[in-house]
Write an enzyme that holds these catalytic residues in place. Structure first.
Site, PDB file in Angstrom:
ATOM      1  N   HIS A 174      -2.310   6.575   0.744  1.00 17.40           N
ATOM      2  CA  HIS A 174      -2.799   5.192   0.787  1.00 17.40           C
ATOM      3  C   HIS A 174      -4.136   5.100   0.074  1.00 17.40           C
ATOM      4  O   HIS A 174      -4.899   6.068   0.055  1.00 17.40           O
ATOM      5  CB  HIS A 174      -2.957   4.716   2.241  1.00 17.40           C
ATOM      6  CG  HIS A 174      -2.949   3.234   2.356  1.00 17.40           C
ATOM      7  ND1 HIS A 174      -4.089   2.489   2.236  1.00 17.40           N
ATOM      8  CD2 HIS A 174      -1.930   2.364   2.538  1.00 17.40           C
ATOM      9  CE1 HIS A 174      -3.766   1.211   2.359  1.00 17.40           C
ATOM     10  NE2 HIS A 174      -2.472   1.101   2.537  1.00 17.40           N
ATOM     11  N   ASP A 220       5.516   2.354   4.883  1.00 20.18           N
ATOM     12  CA  ASP A 220       6.852   2.379   4.293  1.00 20.18           C
ATOM     13  C   ASP A 220       7.641   3.657   4.614  1.00 20.18           C
ATOM     14  O   ASP A 220       8.821   3.757   4.260  1.00 20.18           O
ATOM     15  CB  ASP A 220       6.742   2.256   2.759  1.00 20.18           C
ATOM     16  CG  ASP A 220       6.046   0.972   2.351  1.00 20.18           C
ATOM     17  OD1 ASP A 220       6.377  -0.073   2.927  1.00 20.18           O
ATOM     18  OD2 ASP A 220       5.177   1.018   1.468  1.00 20.18           O
ATOM     19  N   HIS A 238       3.385  -0.374  -4.466  1.00 21.15           N
ATOM     20  CA  HIS A 238       2.983  -1.290  -3.387  1.00 21.15           C
ATOM     21  C   HIS A 238       4.225  -1.533  -2.536  1.00 21.15           C
ATOM     22  O   HIS A 238       4.807  -0.599  -2.003  1.00 21.15           O
ATOM     23  CB  HIS A 238       2.391  -2.541  -4.045  1.00 21.15           C
ATOM     24  CG  HIS A 238       1.675  -3.502  -3.136  1.00 21.15           C
ATOM     25  ND1 HIS A 238       1.311  -3.205  -1.854  1.00 21.15           N
ATOM     26  CD2 HIS A 238       1.250  -4.785  -3.342  1.00 21.15           C
ATOM     27  CE1 HIS A 238       0.697  -4.248  -1.312  1.00 21.15           C
ATOM     28  NE2 HIS A 238       0.653  -5.229  -2.196  1.00 21.15           N
TER      29      HIS A 238
HETATM   30  N1  HAX Z   1       2.914  11.779  -3.629  1.00 23.81           N
HETATM   31  C1  HAX Z   1       2.480  12.449  -4.716  1.00 23.81           C
HETATM   32  N2  HAX Z   1       1.256  12.286  -5.258  1.00 23.81           N
HETATM   33  C2  HAX Z   1       0.421  11.453  -4.597  1.00 23.81           C
HETATM   34  C3  HAX Z   1       0.790  10.784  -3.424  1.00 23.81           C
HETATM   35  C4  HAX Z   1       2.099  10.968  -2.950  1.00 23.81           C
HETATM   36  N3  HAX Z   1       2.554  10.324  -1.885  1.00 23.81           N
HETATM   37  N4  HAX Z   1      -0.261  10.052  -3.001  1.00 23.81           N
HETATM   38  C5  HAX Z   1      -1.246  10.251  -3.894  1.00 23.81           C
HETATM   39  N5  HAX Z   1      -0.838  11.082  -4.861  1.00 23.81           N
HETATM   40  C6  HAX Z   1      -1.556  11.468  -6.059  1.00 23.81           C
HETATM   41  C7  HAX Z   1      -1.851  10.211  -6.887  1.00 23.81           C
HETATM   42  O1  HAX Z   1      -0.750   9.864  -7.698  1.00 23.81           O
HETATM   43  C8  HAX Z   1      -3.077  10.617  -7.670  1.00 23.81           C
HETATM   44  O2  HAX Z   1      -2.659  11.405  -8.751  1.00 23.81           O
HETATM   45  P1  HAX Z   1      -3.352  11.253 -10.190  1.00 23.81           P
HETATM   46  O3  HAX Z   1      -4.814  11.491  -9.966  1.00 23.81           O
HETATM   47  O4  HAX Z   1      -2.654  12.292 -11.010  1.00 23.81           O
HETATM   48  O5  HAX Z   1      -3.081   9.854 -10.632  1.00 23.81           O
HETATM   49  C9  HAX Z   1      -3.818  11.510  -6.687  1.00 23.81           C
HETATM   50  O6  HAX Z   1      -2.843  11.947  -5.728  1.00 23.81           O
HETATM   51  C10 HAX Z   1      -4.937  10.839  -5.947  1.00 23.81           C
HETATM   52  O7  HAX Z   1      -4.438   9.684  -5.303  1.00 23.81           O
HETATM   53  P2  HAX Z   1      -5.214   9.039  -4.082  1.00 23.81           P
HETATM   54  O8  HAX Z   1      -6.622   8.779  -4.495  1.00 23.81           O
HETATM   55  O9  HAX Z   1      -4.989   9.880  -2.856  1.00 23.81           O
HETATM   56  O10 HAX Z   1      -4.407   7.705  -3.870  1.00 23.81           O
HETATM   57  P3  HAX Z   1      -4.444   6.373  -4.734  1.00 23.81           P
HETATM   58  O11 HAX Z   1      -5.369   5.434  -4.066  1.00 23.81           O
HETATM   59  O12 HAX Z   1      -4.636   6.643  -6.187  1.00 23.81           O
HETATM   60  O13 HAX Z   1      -2.945   5.871  -4.565  1.00 23.81           O
HETATM   61  C11 HAX Z   1      -0.961   5.282  -3.456  1.00 23.81           C
HETATM   62  C12 HAX Z   1      -2.488   5.349  -3.356  1.00 23.81           C
HETATM   63  C13 HAX Z   1      -0.427   4.579  -2.230  1.00 23.81           C
HETATM   64  C14 HAX Z   1      -0.574   4.463  -4.717  1.00 23.81           C
HETATM   65  C15 HAX Z   1      -0.419   6.716  -3.550  1.00 23.81           C
HETATM   66  O14 HAX Z   1      -0.738   7.426  -2.370  1.00 23.81           O
HETATM   67  C16 HAX Z   1       1.084   6.766  -3.794  1.00 23.81           C
HETATM   68  O15 HAX Z   1       1.521   6.665  -4.944  1.00 23.81           O
HETATM   69  N6  HAX Z   1       1.906   6.905  -2.697  1.00 23.81           N
HETATM   70  C17 HAX Z   1       3.330   6.882  -2.818  1.00 23.81           C
HETATM   71  C18 HAX Z   1       3.810   5.437  -2.978  1.00 23.81           C
HETATM   72  C19 HAX Z   1       3.633   4.659  -1.701  1.00 23.81           C
HETATM   73  O16 HAX Z   1       3.989   5.111  -0.629  1.00 23.81           O
HETATM   74  N7  HAX Z   1       3.097   3.437  -1.835  1.00 23.81           N
HETATM   75  C20 HAX Z   1       2.957   2.523  -0.695  1.00 23.81           C
HETATM   76  C21 HAX Z   1       1.558   2.442  -0.148  1.00 23.81           C
HETATM   77  C22 HAX Z   1       1.470   1.444   0.973  1.00 23.81           C
HETATM   78  C23 HAX Z   1       1.594   0.051   0.435  1.00 23.81           C
HETATM   79  O17 HAX Z   1       0.796  -0.493  -0.302  1.00 23.81           O
HETATM   80  N8  HAX Z   1       2.666  -0.582   0.750  1.00 23.81           N
HETATM   81  O18 HAX Z   1       2.843  -1.783   0.249  1.00 23.81           O
END
Ligand code: HAX
Length: 389
Positions: A268, A323, A227
């Site tokens: 996201h 971010d 997050h």
């Molecule tokens: N890098 C690598 N793998 C990623 C990814 C990324 N940037 N984004 C998604 N994935 C992976 C997930 O880890 C997930 O893998 P698993 O099934 O093995 O667990 C898969 O792709 C499907 O994910 P999704 O359905 O597309 O996305 P989620 O809703 O599960 O997760 C996240 C959303 C933001 C947590 C995720 O995209 C992520 O971890 N991003 C990197 C961290 C990040 O930038 N977080 C900030 C988000 C904005 C925010 O809230 N700011 O506060």
């Protein structure tokens, strides 16, 4: 009983244990997140508000209309009059362990402010949060980094101008930092009803605890690397990559993924296109720090990373989120310690969470408020047993 037209969602077993993803559980009156258009505040796309006065936008969240010049002046005075962190809170901050993360200091600081300043009135406490947290957070910066004692506030400057004054960044460029933080504050203020820190804050408040403890809980959610702390992780990744040459970035990103790491700043839970908050920041960076190496690396990542993430069909959104670039801008404007970036996210998100808590506590359901949160968890793999013979 609801009739069939009231059915919003059919829950199946496959929906369990998915982090409440997509479940409609409440209404939100401050902001909305469209998967393609991104966030809007009370109907206004965030990009249109990005350069408005931060107090004007905070007013919008509480009153659902942008203020007239007179209303804005009144609101600014209301916030300025509430400035002031008790001396005992500052003393206690100075005693906190230096090893603690700045977000752990913020969580502690909010609880301390609750102990010393709470009124018990949800709206008054929300305004007090907006007024007092810049001073609290600036003190965390100064004490932890050994920049010297907290500086006395000058609330007449305006919320962010006062915050920049309170920070007193050694060797910093206050004008540049002010331009950046005004936009940063507005862009991070709110993000719909379901983002984790907001849900947690509202859930805790539903037990009728107080605003300060509820927000401390919300900030504990923001502290997580998936997050708010993604902004710290993101600049660390940009620094690791450290070179804007596209081929180099491509290789470094692939290595990171092969090592089982995520690419922070991309993806996201709700958005399915490039986050407009990232777009505003990329444009601002071209004005504030066009030749900064880290900024240029983040700009290269904007095109290289989505192409790579698209190779994994599981990733629902390969595009930059809020971010992706914020850390490189903060770094270029003199805040070079990434550990503090989530603190700035917290400063900006607190008024939004507080506004939503006010709605859930005293405005929704004809003023009765939302009852204590109690989602249903389905008991699984618990066959009836007994220890009696
Ligand atoms: N890098 C690598 N793998 C990623 C990814 C990324 N940037 N984004 C998604 N994935 C992976 C997930 O880890 C997930 O893998 P698993 O099934 O093995 O667990 C898969 O792709 C499907 O994910 P999704 O359905 O597309 O996305 P989620 O809703 O599960 O997760 C996240 C959303 C933001 C947590 C995720 O995209 C992520 O971890 N991003 C990197 C961290 C990040 O930038 N977080 C900030 C988000 C904005 C925010 O809230 N700011 O506060």
């Amino acid at each position: 009983m609801p009739d069939s037209s009231d059915v919003l969602f059919t829950v199946t077993r496959g929906h369990l244990d998915t982090g409440l993803r997509g479940f409609p559980v409440g209404s939100c009156m401050t902001s909305a997140v469209d998967p393609i258009q991104g966030v809007s505040y009370v109907g206004y796309p965030v990009a249109e508000l990005a350069y408005r006065d931060p107090e004007e936008v905070a007013y919008l969240l509480y009153h659902r209309e942008l203020p007239t010049a007179e209303q804005l002046a009144e609101y600014k005075k209301l916030i300025a009059d509430r400035t002031g962190v008790p001396a005992e809170v500052m003393t206690l901050l100075k005693a906190l362990p230096a090893e603690g993360h700045p977000m752990e200091w913020l969580i502690t600081g909010l609880v301390l402010l609750g102990m010393t300043c709470k009124t018990g009135d949800w709206l008054q406490d929300a305004y007090n949060v907006t007024a007092k947290t810049p001073e609290l957070i600036a003190a965390i910066f100064r004490i932890r980094q050994g920049w010297g004692d907290p500086i006395a506030p000058k609330p007449e400057l305006g919320l962010i101008e006062n915050f920049v004054h309170l920070l007193g960044v050694p060797g910093g460029d206050p004008e540049k930092l002010d331009t950046l933080l005004r936009v940063f504050y507005v862009l991070h203020m709110d993000h719909g009803g379901g983002n984790l820190s907001t849900v947690v804050g509202k859930a805790v408040a539903s037990s009728k605890t107080d605003m300060w403890s509820s927000l401390a809980a919300g900030m504990a959610g923001l502290y997580g690397p998936l997050h708010g702390r993604a902004n710290q992780e993101c600049i660390e990744a940009v620094m690791d990559i450290g070179d804007p040459e596209p081929g180099f970035v491509d290789r470094a990103v692939r290595e990171r993924l092969a090592a089982g790491k995520v690419i922070p700043g991309f993806g996201h839970a709700v958005l399915r296109a490039e986050d407009p908050r990232a777009q505003v920041q990329y444009e601002l960076g071209e004005k504030l720090c066009p030749n900064d190496k880290l900024f240029r690396t983040a700009v290269t990542m904007r095109t290289v990373v989505p192409a790579i993430l698209k190779e994994n069909p599981k990733i629902q959104n390969p595009y930059p989120n809020v971010d992706a670039v914020s850390g490189t801008l903060l770094h270029a404007c003199g805040l070079d310690n990434a550990e503090y970036y989530t603190l700035l996210f917290g400063l900006s998100r607190l008024p939004g969470i507080a506004a939503q808590i006010v709605d859930e506590r005293i405005r929704l359901r004809d003023g009765k408020g939302v009852p204590i949160y109690r989602p249903k968890y389905v008991a699984l793999n618990q066959p009836a047993r007994s220890i009696k013979g």
